[in-house]
Structures are given as C-alpha cells and as structure tokens.
Write an enzyme that holds these catalytic residues in place. Structure first.
Site, mmCIF file in Angstrom:
data_model
loop_
_atom_site.group_PDB
_atom_site.id
_atom_site.type_symbol
_atom_site.label_atom_id
_atom_site.label_comp_id
_atom_site.label_asym_id
_atom_site.label_seq_id
_atom_site.Cartn_x
_atom_site.Cartn_y
_atom_site.Cartn_z
ATOM 1 N N HIS A 165 -10.666 -4.545 8.697
ATOM 2 C CA HIS A 165 -10.374 -4.174 7.310
ATOM 3 C C HIS A 165 -10.710 -5.301 6.332
ATOM 4 O O HIS A 165 -10.918 -5.036 5.136
ATOM 5 C CB HIS A 165 -8.889 -3.835 7.144
ATOM 6 C CG HIS A 165 -8.566 -2.387 7.291
ATOM 7 N ND1 HIS A 165 -9.204 -1.405 6.587
ATOM 8 C CD2 HIS A 165 -7.617 -1.754 8.044
ATOM 9 C CE1 HIS A 165 -8.688 -0.228 6.895
ATOM 10 N NE2 HIS A 165 -7.727 -0.408 7.774
ATOM 11 N N GLU A 207 -10.548 3.355 6.134
ATOM 12 C CA GLU A 207 -9.865 3.703 7.378
ATOM 13 C C GLU A 207 -10.788 4.264 8.462
ATOM 14 O O GLU A 207 -10.577 4.016 9.644
ATOM 15 C CB GLU A 207 -8.725 4.679 7.096
ATOM 16 C CG GLU A 207 -7.626 4.120 6.192
ATOM 17 C CD GLU A 207 -6.961 2.864 6.747
ATOM 18 O OE1 GLU A 207 -7.155 2.542 7.933
ATOM 19 O OE2 GLU A 207 -6.246 2.203 5.979
ATOM 20 N N ALA A 241 0.767 -1.472 11.221
ATOM 21 C CA ALA A 241 0.272 -2.764 10.772
ATOM 22 C C ALA A 241 -0.377 -2.572 9.408
ATOM 23 O O ALA A 241 -0.650 -1.446 8.989
ATOM 24 C CB ALA A 241 -0.739 -3.335 11.767
ATOM 25 N N MET A 242 -0.633 -3.693 8.700
ATOM 26 C CA MET A 242 -1.192 -3.612 7.349
ATOM 27 C C MET A 242 -2.149 -4.770 7.120
ATOM 28 O O MET A 242 -1.808 -5.930 7.370
ATOM 29 C CB MET A 242 -0.072 -3.629 6.309
ATOM 30 C CG MET A 242 -0.565 -3.634 4.864
ATOM 31 S SD MET A 242 -1.511 -2.147 4.464
ATOM 32 C CE MET A 242 -2.525 -2.757 3.121
ATOM 33 N N GLU A 243 -3.345 -4.427 6.592
ATOM 34 C CA GLU A 243 -4.464 -5.356 6.485
ATOM 35 C C GLU A 243 -4.397 -6.248 5.256
ATOM 36 O O GLU A 243 -5.438 -6.501 4.602
ATOM 37 C CB GLU A 243 -5.775 -4.582 6.488
ATOM 38 C CG GLU A 243 -6.014 -3.673 5.288
ATOM 39 C CD GLU A 243 -5.466 -2.266 5.413
ATOM 40 O OE1 GLU A 243 -5.880 -1.391 4.641
ATOM 41 O OE2 GLU A 243 -4.622 -2.023 6.300
ATOM 42 N N ASN A 244 -3.247 -6.758 4.876
ATOM 43 C CA ASN A 244 -3.166 -7.674 3.730
ATOM 44 C C ASN A 244 -4.219 -8.771 3.912
ATOM 45 O O ASN A 244 -4.307 -9.391 4.967
ATOM 46 C CB ASN A 244 -1.775 -8.298 3.662
ATOM 47 C CG ASN A 244 -0.674 -7.264 3.830
ATOM 48 O OD1 ASN A 244 -0.531 -6.358 3.036
ATOM 49 N ND2 ASN A 244 0.094 -7.404 4.906
ATOM 50 N N GLU A 300 0.843 -1.197 0.000
ATOM 51 C CA GLU A 300 0.000 0.000 0.000
ATOM 52 C C GLU A 300 0.875 1.242 0.000
ATOM 53 O O GLU A 300 1.824 1.303 0.771
ATOM 54 C CB GLU A 300 -0.916 0.010 1.232
ATOM 55 C CG GLU A 300 -1.987 1.064 1.136
ATOM 56 C CD GLU A 300 -2.914 1.084 2.353
ATOM 57 O OE1 GLU A 300 -4.078 1.481 2.193
ATOM 58 O OE2 GLU A 300 -2.462 0.729 3.457
ATOM 59 N N HIS A 334 -8.546 -3.424 14.567
ATOM 60 C CA HIS A 334 -8.536 -2.514 13.414
ATOM 61 C C HIS A 334 -8.225 -3.271 12.132
ATOM 62 O O HIS A 334 -8.956 -3.157 11.134
ATOM 63 C CB HIS A 334 -7.488 -1.416 13.653
ATOM 64 C CG HIS A 334 -7.366 -0.414 12.554
ATOM 65 N ND1 HIS A 334 -7.872 0.856 12.644
ATOM 66 C CD2 HIS A 334 -6.781 -0.483 11.320
ATOM 67 C CE1 HIS A 334 -7.621 1.527 11.529
ATOM 68 N NE2 HIS A 334 -6.947 0.733 10.714
ATOM 69 N N GLU A 335 -7.154 -4.049 12.153
ATOM 70 C CA GLU A 335 -6.713 -4.714 10.924
ATOM 71 C C GLU A 335 -7.674 -5.815 10.502
ATOM 72 O O GLU A 335 -7.939 -5.987 9.307
ATOM 73 C CB GLU A 335 -5.299 -5.268 11.104
ATOM 74 C CG GLU A 335 -4.247 -4.221 11.466
ATOM 75 C CD GLU A 335 -4.167 -3.066 10.494
ATOM 76 O OE1 GLU A 335 -4.478 -3.253 9.301
ATOM 77 O OE2 GLU A 335 -3.815 -1.957 10.926
#
Length: 831
Positions: free
Chosen positions: A298, A317, A259-262, A125, A294-295
């Site tokens: 997503h 978001e 963090a990242m919602e892959n 992202e 949160h993640e």
C-alpha cells in the site's frame, strides 16, 4: 462539502497533548492554504471536537474570527476577511475525546505485571482524522503534515515519520517533534503513545521497527523479515524507492480492522503480526506474512498515489490484495500462495459476485464511507482476481511497465481509474479500455456454456447468478483452453471474444478440453455431460493439476446451487472422480461445498457423510492424524480441516483423538499449533466443563490474541442446543466487539443453533449496535443467511425496514437477504 479546490491545504502543523490517564486530549492545528478563488469563509471537517478559538494569520498577524459548528454535517465554518492573499493560515485551538469504537483516537487496554494499562492509538480511514484535528478530510486533499506531541516523559510517541527533536518540558512531560511527512492524505496519518517496546532491524536498505506492548517484541521476527522483503520487492518491481526513513510495524491489543497502511507506520491487530511458537499455526504464520505484504505494498498503491475519490478505492485495495500473494510467492514458492488466493479470494469473489445485488470493482457512487461488508469481496477479492487475469491477458512485462509508468506519473498525487488506464495504454501501446469496461466498470461475471459439435467448439456467454435473472451484459473474455489429445499429449489454445456466441475449431484428435486453464479467468464454465465424463477420467488419473480439479468441481457445485443441474449429479461426480483426491486446494473447496449441502439438505446427510468419511480416511492414512516435522503448509492446513470435518460428520476415531488432546490442553500440555483450533472445537463439544475452561482463558489478559481467536471459533461450534443462548449472550459480554464475528461466523452455520439465532438477534440488536456500524454489518453477514431461514418472511420485512433507517447497512442487508433467498431456494429444489 462542496469547497474542494476553492482553497487547498498545503501544510498542517498539528500539536497534540496526549495523556493515557485522561478521557480527553487537547491541541491546536495550523493549516497553510493556497487560495484558488476569493472566499469569505473556510469549511473544514470537524467531528466531536470542542472548538475554543479560530484564528487567521494574515500578513504575520493572527486575528480571531467567528466560527460555526454543524454537528450533523461534521463541519466547522470559519468566517474570514474576503480580501486575503493567495496563501493564508488558519489556527484552530480545541479539545477532543478518545472514542470507544476504535476510530479516531482511542485508548487500548492491555495487562502487564498484573495491572491494567493503556496505550493511545489512532485509526483514521476513511473519515476519522476529523475526530482528532480539523481538516479537509478527503483523500484528494493531500498535504505535508508536521506533527508534535506532548506526552509523559516515560512513554514512547509514534507517528508516520522519524523523530526530529525531543526535549523535556514541565510537569513530567516531554515534547516530540516528528519530521515532516511526504505529501499524503489525511486518512494515512497515525498517532500512538504508550509504554512501547521497540525492536529495530537496520541490516537492509530500510530501517524496520517492531513496536509492541511490553514483553512481546520477541514474537515479531517474521513480521520484520516480511516487511524488509516486501519493501525490497516493491522498490524493485516499481523502480520507485520508498520515501520514508523508517517503516514501523505496530501491534495493537485493540484494533477495529486487521491492519492499516498508515504511511510509514502500519498498525496491526496483534494476531496478524506476532507469532507465538507454541500457538501460531503454519497457516496463521502465512497470514502474518501475507498481511504484512499487503500493507507494505500500500505504500505504493494508495499512499504514494491515492484515489481522487473513494469510488476509486480499488486502485488501492485490488492492487494491494494482488501483491498480498505475489510477494510471498516470490520469496517462498513452497508456501503455495496462489492456492490460498484461489480458495480465499477468488472463490469468495465468485460467490459474492454471483448475486444479483452486487457492485462493479469501481464503486458506482462517491460515498464518504466505502468499507461495508457487502463491498469487501468485490473491491479487494474480485479486484485482485481481475488483475491476475489482466497479467495473463497482457503479459507480466507489460503489466509491470504500466504500473511503473502510472506510479511515476502520479506519485504524491491522486488519480482515478481513467487516468490509470490512460497510463497503461501510454506505456504498453495496447488497448485495455474494453477489458476495463467489462471487468472493472460493470457488475457480475459470465458463465460460458461450451458444446462440442464434431471439430468445432461453440461457446455462449451469459451473466451467472444463483437466482435466475435476465441480463444483457457481455464481457471481453480471454480464455486459455487446454486441449487433451488422444495420444495423451496436450496443448494450450488461447481465444478472445466479446460477443454473446463464439466458435472455435478443435484439432481432430482432441479427446477433451478444459476451459479456463489454471483458473486465470474470472468466470464459470458449464460443460455438457459427455465432456464432464471425459474430464472426470482426467481427474481420477491426476492428469489435471490441482487448480483445474478445483475449478471443475467448484463450477459444477455452483450449477447445483443455482438449480441449473441436480444436486445428485454433482454428488455422483464427486463419488466417481474425487474419492482418491489428496490435494489441499480441491479438497478444501470440496468439503466446504459438502458441508453447505449437509447444513441445508437433511435428506442428503447420510450420503454426504458416506462420501466425506471415505475421502477423510484415505487422506489421514497418507498424512497421519498427528502433525509431522517440517511438512508442507498445505498438508498441515488440510489435516486441521479434516480433523474438524471428520468429527463434525461423526468419526468416532477422530472424536477419541480430539478428546485426548483437549484434556492435554486443559492440563497445560503442549498441543501442536497446526491442529490446535480443531482440537478446541472438539473439546468444546465433548469436554463437560469446556465453557468454563474457555471463559477463564478469555478473561486472562495474558493469553495471546491468537489463542483467544481459536477459542472464540470453538465456542461457536458447540452443538448443545441448551447452550446456544448462553454462548451468544457470553459473546456480547466477554468478547471485544471487533472479534464477535469469530463466534458468529461459526454459530451462524451451526445446525443446532439455527432456530435460536434470529429471535436472539432481534432481542439483542440494541447491544450489537453499540459495537459500531461495521460490527453490525459483519454480524448480519455471519448470522442471517442461515440463521434466519426458519423466519424468512419476518426477517425480510424487519431488515428492509432497518436498512431504510440505517443507510450504511443498506447494501449489506440487500446482500444477506439475497444469500438467504439463495439458501432457501437450494432447500426448496432439493426437498
């Protein structure tokens, strides 16, 4: 790239050969397209890839065709025959490089068995998938992805889906083929390779796997537990089941963001996933739980339904930020999750959106990169606050019904804001677009000036800004008013208005009233003095809940900060009504505001110290300076905050306590994690060899990330002017760029550092730039608003010129320069 919808990718077949001991990787990508318009070329995104061949598959035959690379545009143009069928495939063979900025594919370093080792990980992202495979790298261009790796046979490969097939190949390697993904956007792909440790939990409806570097999986139980709860919650809330067979939580030693919602493979910075019993405080455990929530949310908001363009990123978001607190509060009400929301999301959004230079929640332009420090507090924080207000406006049942309808209507597709509101109205049969126009599509928020005229309330709304600014904007305002009667009872009155002025009748026996009850509305209130005095009586006698005591104090301070009332009036109100305050929510905000005044207004320091010491002494007598077993999270957070604040403002008793505890820390004795961060800050100031103690810890690869973050914050609090330059230089040399802000945020508000910050920043800008664009932005937001006050004219000229040359930083520079002006104005009116 104006080719979207001429040909749409349906499937990607991505083959990557990944070696942690190499600086490069190789691979090929085959893309199946559906052609919607006759064309004799295809343009793909491609950045820093060495393209070897481009082949088109026409009627089962691969034919090599010429191609051109536009480095400046990050584009690959492939020339193909003009006559071709509706469906056609392109195969691109290439090599790529691992990147040092932690974007695209990168190598992350860690220590194990006294040796340095590496893993490979990805971050795509917003526009970095193109660094790993040629693609149409835009969220609207969803496709199904088929991924396979060739890696060392002893390593683990991780991607979005489970492994379909694994087999040995020559050269001590193995081939891993993953199951196809759901239809999804390129930025949600994830790739990782390394000597990973995996811990599985399949006791619920979902398989959750924790993936860490060696000997760390024991610290991930809370993350696993919260992931399971979040998956179940979202399944039930939306009535849409999570479509992937597993959910991975990957703890990375180096990561550009939090963090990242892959989709199916969430990546985290280690400190936001792993919990160390002797190091992780209760508030940091809450952070782990809320970030996981949160993640995972997503997966529905952003992954299942993605934005049709980046300007609609709030649909990802803002919703995920709302669920960040909704989910923990559902399972653990004793955590007081919404108090954390008010302090860290609602308050910061009000502060950010009180600037003249701000943004609507729906971003105004279709930019490729949306994440700049100037936009975070709007898209994430304000957006979540608006959704909280929308729930109050419509009711929980209709809000939930609308979300479910929207997600079902657009699942595995993309949508924009208009489609969201259409779905909302279709499902609830209620008009919400006027609400959207006010709160999503226009910047800023109102302040409501309320006056009592006998039995009538007169309300006037205007845009609130810290610097005087003429504005014609108006909002549709839904306001809950708590009416307090002379007999001691109270009732709630609901009003809605969208005009500049509004009148409402009061019952004749009304003693006083509190607008914006429970702080559900995203606006401020200005009361007349007589009404404030009556509200003060309710505050003193705890007749108002903590959230409303917070709201009155926070709004009053905003008026003082903007020059609409005198600072002395605010301070007198605190003395009269908050000396016996004992709740975490109003006190945390109160001390933040008092320390702001202390930093900027030296003439008020004695008064601020006197007020603060009285409150701190009262609280610590009640809760004890030593942490207690099984105490509520808000108490543990408050104590830690008061210990540092009390020391900073000159408490000798707290200084003695802190030094004793820091000596224990140096000797390897256990310090309760709920006060550790404050003890390290005190030790940084009073222990003679503190810098060397910290430096040895920073260089130790076996020290957990969470302890290092505490140390970084402590370093930024050192008040010895002789050490400031050394600390700033050490930050660039010894600390990873993605965590520089932990030092800079503290040192940027350190009174002893302010004269050094700007000269140092100018001298070291070229080194800071090596950290990447987002790091530069965070550095600006941390250092400039206070650290450049003594150099204001020079700073304005320098940064405006820098912004013209660096487009990505332009909105961040506008923000920090206005914050600088606000701080300068506050100083000027309080001389």
């Amino acid at each position: 790239m104006n080719v979207i919808n001429q040909y749409n990718p349906l499937n990607y077949y991505i083959h990557l050969e990944l070696d942690v001991n190499s600086e490069r990787f190789s691979g090929y990508t085959e893309i199946l397209f559906e052609s919607t318009k006759e064309t004799d070329f295809v343009i793909l995104h491609s950045e820093s890839l060495a393209i070897e061949k481009c082949l088109a598959k026409i009627e089962d035959t691969y034919i090599e065709y010429p191609f051109y690379v536009d480095v400046e545009k990050s584009e690959l143009k492939i020339i193909i025959p003009k006559i071709h069928p509706r469906y056609f495939s392109l195969k691109i063979i290439y090599e790529g490089t691992f990147h040092d900025d932690l974007l695209g594919l990168y190598k992350s370093k860690y220590e194990h068995d006294n040796t340095t080792r590496y893993i490979i990980a990805s971050q795509f992202e917003e526009i970095y998938a193109r660094r790993v495979f040629p693609c149409i790298d835009h969220p609207s261009q969803k496709a199904i992805f088929h991924v396979e790796f060739i890696i060392d046979k002893n390593f683990v490969g991780v991607s979005n889906t489970s492994i379909k097939e694994e087999c040995q190949v020559e050269g001590g390697k193995k081939k891993i083929i993953f199951n196809p993904t759901p239809r999804m956007s390129t930025y949600l792909l994830f790739f990782a390779v390394g000597d990973f440790e995996i811990k599985e939990d399949n006791t619920s409806n979902h398989l959750v796997r924790l993936i860490t570097t060696p000997n760390k999986s024991a610290y991930g139980d809370l993350g696993i537990e919260m992931a399971i709860k979040s998956l179940d919650f979202c399944d039930n809330f939306t009535s849409i089941k999570y479509p992937i067979s597993k959910c991975d939580l990957i703890a990375l030693p180096d990561f550009a963001f939090g963090a990242m919602e892959n989709y199916g493979a969430i990546s985290f910075r280690e400190n936001l996933l792993l919990v160390y019993p002797d190091l992780t405080s209760q508030i940091d455990k809450f952070h782990v739980a809320s970030v996981v929530a949160h993640e995972v949310s997503h997966f529905w908001f952003g992954d299942l339904v993605s934005p049709i363009d980046w300007k609609y990123i709030w649909l990802n978001e803002s919703f995920a930020s709302f669920f960040t607190y909704l989910i923990p509060d559902h399972y653990y009400p004793e955590w007081h999750s919404w108090d954390h929301f008010i302090l860290h999301y609602y308050s910061s959004a009000l502060n950010r959106d009180g600037l003249i230079n701000t943004f609507p929640v729906e971003l105004p332009s279709e930019e490729e990169i949306f994440i700049t420090p100037a936009k975070v507090a709007i898209v994430y924080n304000k957006g979540a606050a608006i959704l909280r207000m929308l729930v109050n406006y419509l009711g929980e049942n209709d809000f939930r019904k609308a979300i479910t309808h929207f997600l079902n209507k657009y699942k595995f597709e993309c949508a924009n804001t208009e489609q969201y509101w259409d779905a909302f109205e279709e499902s609830t049969h209620k008009e919400v677009k006027n609400f959207a126009t006010s709160w999503i599509h226009q910047p800023g928020y109102p302040i409501i000036h309320v006056k009592r005229d006998k039995d009538k309330l007169k309300l006037i709304q205007n845009r609130f800004t810290y610097i005087s600014h003429e504005s014609n904007l108006k909002w549709l305002i839904s306001c809950s008013i708590e009416l307090f009667k002379l007999d001691g009872n109270s009732e709630i009155k609901e009003i809605i208005f969208d005009k500049r002025q509004h009148e409402s009748m009061l019952p004749p026996d009304t003693y006083t009233f509190k607008l914006n009850s429970k702080q559900n509305g995203f606006y401020r209130i200005k009361y007349e003095l007589d009404e404030l005095l009556r509200l003060g009586n309710l505050i003193k006698n705890k007749k108002l809940p903590p959230i409303d005591r917070y709201g009155i104090e926070n709004d009053l301070f905003a008026l003082a900060k903007s020059g609409l009332i005198e600072l002395d009036r605010y301070l007198e109100f605190i003395v009269d009504n908050y000396i016996d305050e004992d709740d975490y929510l109003p006190l945390e905000n109160l001390f933040s505001n008092l320390l702001y005044c202390y930093l900027l207004i030296p003439l008020k320091r004695k008064k601020i110290v006197k007020i603060s010491k009285k409150i701190i002494e009262n609280i610590l007598k009640k809760i004890n300076i030593e942490p207690q077993v099984s105490e509520p999270i808000p108490i543990s957070i408050l104590r830690n905050s008061l210990i540092w604040t009390g020391f900073f403002l000159g408490s000798e008793d707290i200084a003695r306590f802190g030094v004793k505890k820091f000596k224990d820390y140096v000797e390897g004795k256990k310090i309760n994690p709920d006060i550790l961060s404050s003890i390290l800050k005190i030790g940084a100031n009073l222990y003679q060899d503190a810098i060397n103690v910290f430096l040895n810890k920073i260089r130790d690869g076996n020290i957990p990330q969470i302890e290092k973050l505490y140390i970084y914050e402590a370093i930024g609090c050192i008040n010895d002017e002789k050490c400031i330059r050394e600390i700033l230089d050490m930050t660039l040399k010894e600390i990873p760029p993605q965590t520089w802000h932990a030092v800079f945020f503290r040192i940027g508000k350190n009174p002893r550092a302010l004269s050094e910050i700007w000269p140092w920043f100018k001298e070291n800008l070229s080194l800071i730039e090596k950290g990447g664009a987002f790091v530069i932005g965070r550095t600006l937001t941390s250092l400039i608003p206070y650290g450049a006050l003594n150099f204001k004219t020079e700073v304005i000229h320098f940064l405006k010129d820098y912004g013209e040359k660096n487009e990505f930083q332009k909105d961040t520079i506008e923000m920090v320069l206005e914050q600088l002006e606000i701080n300068s104005q506050f100083q000027a009116i309080n001389k």
